[in-house]
Design a protein around this motif. Structure first.
Motif, PDB file in Angstrom:
ATOM      1  N   ALA A 201     -16.094   6.873   2.329  1.00 53.80           N
ATOM      2  CA  ALA A 201     -15.324   6.189   1.279  1.00 53.80           C
ATOM      3  C   ALA A 201     -13.888   6.687   1.299  1.00 53.80           C
ATOM      4  N   SER A 202     -12.931   5.753   1.275  1.00 57.41           N
ATOM      5  CA  SER A 202     -11.513   6.107   1.395  1.00 57.41           C
ATOM      6  C   SER A 202     -10.692   5.217   0.470  1.00 57.41           C
ATOM      7  N   HIS A 203      -9.677   5.808  -0.151  1.00 55.22           N
ATOM      8  CA  HIS A 203      -8.916   5.095  -1.176  1.00 55.22           C
ATOM      9  C   HIS A 203      -7.446   5.482  -1.076  1.00 55.22           C
ATOM     10  N   THR A 204      -6.580   4.481  -0.890  1.00 54.87           N
ATOM     11  CA  THR A 204      -5.132   4.682  -0.884  1.00 54.87           C
ATOM     12  C   THR A 204      -4.507   3.695  -1.863  1.00 54.87           C
ATOM     13  N   VAL A 205      -3.502   4.157  -2.609  1.00 60.30           N
ATOM     14  CA  VAL A 205      -2.742   3.277  -3.499  1.00 60.30           C
ATOM     15  C   VAL A 205      -1.338   3.130  -2.910  1.00 60.30           C
ATOM     16  N   PHE A 206      -0.880   1.885  -2.784  1.00 59.50           N
ATOM     17  CA  PHE A 206       0.437   1.613  -2.217  1.00 59.50           C
ATOM     18  C   PHE A 206       1.353   1.019  -3.278  1.00 59.50           C
ATOM     19  N   ASN A 207       2.548   1.589  -3.401  1.00 55.45           N
ATOM     20  CA  ASN A 207       3.567   1.096  -4.327  1.00 55.45           C
ATOM     21  C   ASN A 207       4.734   0.528  -3.518  1.00 55.45           C
ATOM     22  N   LEU A 208       5.143  -0.680  -3.845  1.00 56.13           N
ATOM     23  CA  LEU A 208       6.269  -1.296  -3.147  1.00 56.13           C
ATOM     24  C   LEU A 208       7.574  -0.644  -3.613  1.00 56.13           C
ATOM     25  N   VAL A 209       8.349  -0.117  -2.662  1.00 61.33           N
ATOM     26  CA  VAL A 209       9.645   0.488  -2.973  1.00 61.33           C
ATOM     27  C   VAL A 209      10.756  -0.538  -2.810  1.00 61.33           C
ATOM     28  N   ARG A 210      10.740  -1.232  -1.663  1.00 62.12           N
ATOM     29  CA  ARG A 210      11.788  -2.228  -1.404  1.00 62.12           C
ATOM     30  C   ARG A 210      11.397  -3.090  -0.211  1.00 62.12           C
ATOM     31  N   LYS A 211      11.832  -4.338  -0.235  1.00 65.01           N
ATOM     32  CA  LYS A 211      11.624  -5.225   0.905  1.00 65.01           C
ATOM     33  C   LYS A 211      12.884  -5.299   1.749  1.00 65.01           C
ATOM     34  N   TYR A 212      12.672  -5.383   3.058  1.00 67.87           N
ATOM     35  CA  TYR A 212      13.766  -5.530   4.024  1.00 67.87           C
ATOM     36  C   TYR A 212      13.419  -6.688   4.950  1.00 67.87           C
ATOM     37  N   GLY A 213      13.634  -7.898   4.494  1.00 72.11           N
ATOM     38  CA  GLY A 213      13.301  -9.064   5.316  1.00 72.11           C
ATOM     39  C   GLY A 213      11.805  -9.114   5.574  1.00 72.11           C
ATOM     40  N   ALA A 214      11.444  -9.054   6.851  1.00 72.94           N
ATOM     41  CA  ALA A 214      10.033  -9.121   7.225  1.00 72.94           C
ATOM     42  C   ALA A 214       9.325  -7.777   7.097  1.00 72.94           C
ATOM     43  N   PHE A 215      10.016  -6.755   6.601  1.00 69.40           N
ATOM     44  CA  PHE A 215       9.449  -5.420   6.456  1.00 69.40           C
ATOM     45  C   PHE A 215       9.392  -5.022   4.978  1.00 69.40           C
ATOM     46  N   ALA A 216       8.530  -4.050   4.674  1.00 71.19           N
ATOM     47  CA  ALA A 216       8.440  -3.526   3.304  1.00 71.19           C
ATOM     48  C   ALA A 216       8.320  -2.008   3.368  1.00 71.19           C
ATOM     49  N   LEU A 217       9.119  -1.331   2.562  1.00 70.40           N
ATOM     50  CA  LEU A 217       9.021   0.118   2.430  1.00 70.40           C
ATOM     51  C   LEU A 217       8.043   0.417   1.302  1.00 70.40           C
ATOM     52  N   LEU A 218       6.990   1.184   1.602  1.00 65.66           N
ATOM     53  CA  LEU A 218       5.940   1.487   0.641  1.00 65.66           C
ATOM     54  C   LEU A 218       5.843   2.987   0.406  1.00 65.66           C
ATOM     55  N   GLU A 219       5.419   3.338  -0.816  1.00 63.01           N
ATOM     56  CA  GLU A 219       5.002   4.715  -1.075  1.00 63.01           C
ATOM     57  C   GLU A 219       3.489   4.716  -1.145  1.00 63.01           C
TER      58      GLU A 219
ATOM     59  N   ILE B 289      -4.413  17.585  -5.931  1.00 59.28           N
ATOM     60  CA  ILE B 289      -3.114  17.612  -5.253  1.00 59.28           C
ATOM     61  C   ILE B 289      -2.619  16.177  -5.087  1.00 59.28           C
ATOM     62  N   ASP B 290      -1.401  15.918  -5.503  1.00 57.12           N
ATOM     63  CA  ASP B 290      -0.802  14.577  -5.415  1.00 57.12           C
ATOM     64  C   ASP B 290       0.110  14.529  -4.193  1.00 57.12           C
ATOM     65  N   LYS B 291      -0.325  13.813  -3.146  1.00 55.15           N
ATOM     66  CA  LYS B 291       0.449  13.700  -1.900  1.00 55.15           C
ATOM     67  C   LYS B 291       0.978  12.280  -1.766  1.00 55.15           C
ATOM     68  N   ARG B 292       2.272  12.154  -1.522  1.00 58.03           N
ATOM     69  CA  ARG B 292       2.902  10.838  -1.389  1.00 58.03           C
ATOM     70  C   ARG B 292       3.612  10.728  -0.033  1.00 58.03           C
ATOM     71  N   TYR B 293       3.488   9.548   0.560  1.00 54.63           N
ATOM     72  CA  TYR B 293       4.118   9.269   1.854  1.00 54.63           C
ATOM     73  C   TYR B 293       5.006   8.034   1.720  1.00 54.63           C
ATOM     74  N   LEU B 294       6.045   7.968   2.530  1.00 56.02           N
ATOM     75  CA  LEU B 294       6.842   6.754   2.668  1.00 56.02           C
ATOM     76  C   LEU B 294       6.539   6.138   4.023  1.00 56.02           C
ATOM     77  N   THR B 295       6.326   4.828   4.033  1.00 50.92           N
ATOM     78  CA  THR B 295       6.029   4.157   5.286  1.00 50.92           C
ATOM     79  C   THR B 295       6.632   2.757   5.281  1.00 50.92           C
ATOM     80  N   LEU B 296       6.993   2.274   6.457  1.00 52.47           N
ATOM     81  CA  LEU B 296       7.562   0.936   6.606  1.00 52.47           C
ATOM     82  C   LEU B 296       6.561   0.066   7.341  1.00 52.47           C
TER      83      LEU B 296
END
Length: 312
Positions: A199-217, A156-163
């Motif tokens: 054991a735990s594994h997460t992959v983070f993809n950069l979606v966009r930067k907002y100044g001092a913040f970053a939106l990640l998937e 199962i491929d689960k994706r989240y958006l986080t800032l």
């Protein structure tokens, strides 16, 4: 005497009894199991016995707790997909998925209350109370079993958006840190990075930067409790609004509007996409939940804030 149908088949006898004996303490259910008062096809069984279609279960008289819980108000949530096997909803932030730990009821209890005709409705997985987004529920035991197998196999491929706050550098970054679960002195469940953890594994993809913040998937490769939150916090990138693992000073500042930036009064973590094989057809199914209005509005205000800074 209860005759087991197809939908009750393949579940353990203890879980079956806990579900039908509402209000009976768990310790008492296990006591009557150990004593042999529960019979299947007139024979004794232990608590690990898995029911089969056609089994006849004798449930002894059990006294329900005298103090009944308050009635659960029925509720429906935004439906992303529904058929005879599945119900997939968009869970709001701030709503627990089930009762317990100081919460009298959650999504599953409210949905059951609003759908009294439903013979079977169970959570396939869980989301933190503070997390919004896609939540899968099974309407048939066969669907629940199938989806749990997909979870175990990691298909199962689960994706989240986080800032997150901080200078995020990589377009794609793997974080592998072992996670250990523990309880605080007041009984709250927490997780920390620890060498003998799971054991735990997460992959983070950069979606966009907002100044001092970053939106990640975030892509979950394992499904540990609070995995995304702890992996980011331990790596120096706290999630905006995370009241357990975040930057508490930052959270306080974010709760107040400042210039073009509006207030953020929740944790910015949203389950926005999932892909799995439909438990009946075997066909791939991808579902999406749009970013909640309050999160989208906060991103727009960060964009406006950055524009104002450039002008000044």
């Amino acid at each position: 005497m209860i005759t087991i149908g197809e939908e009750e088949a393949d579940q353990r006898i203890d879980n079956f009894l806990l579900r039908i004996c509402k209000g009976v303490p768990k310790s008492h259910v296990y006591r009557v199991l150990r004593s042999g008062e529960v019979r299947v096809n007139k024979g004794r069984i232990d608590q690990t016995y898995r029911l089969k279609a056609g089994d006849v279960v004798r449930v002894p008289p059990v006294r329900v707790a005298e103090t009944q819980k308050a009635a659960v108000p029925g509720a429906e949530f935004t439906i992303l997909h529904e058929d005879a096997h599945l119900l997939v909803i968009d869970k709001p932030a701030g709503v627990a998925v089930h009762g317990g730990s100081g919460v009298s009821y959650g999504v599953i209890e409210q949905l059951r209350a609003s759908r009294p005709q439903a013979k079977f409705l169970e959570l396939v997985h869980r989301l933190d109370r503070e997390t919004s987004g896609i939540l899968l529920l099974a309407k048939k035991r066969s669907a629940l079993t199938n989806l749990h197998e997909q979870i175990r196999e990691g298909t199962i491929d689960k994706r989240y958006l986080t800032l997150v706050h901080g200078e995020w550098k990589n377009a794609r970054q793997h974080i592998k840190l072992p996670l250990f679960k523990y309880n605080t002195p007041d009984g709250e469940r927490r997780v920390r990075v620890q060498s003998d953890g799971m054991a735990s594994h997460t992959v983070f993809n950069l979606v966009r930067k907002y100044g001092a913040f970053a939106l990640l998937e975030a892509e979950l490769k394992t499904g540990r409790t609070h995995q995304i939150r702890v992996h980011l916090s331990a790596s120096g990138y706290p999630i905006a609004g995370d009241d357990k693992y975040g930057d508490f000073g930052l959270n306080r500042a974010l709760q107040k509007p400042q210039g073009s930036r509006i207030a953020l009064k929740r944790m910015f973590l949203h389950a926005h996409r999932i892909t799995f094989l439909h438990p009946e057809s075997g066909e791939p199914l991808t579902l999406k939940a749009e970013l909640p209005r309050e999160c989208d509005a906060f991103l727009r205000s960060l964009q406006a804030e950055a524009a104002d800074e450039r002008v000044s």
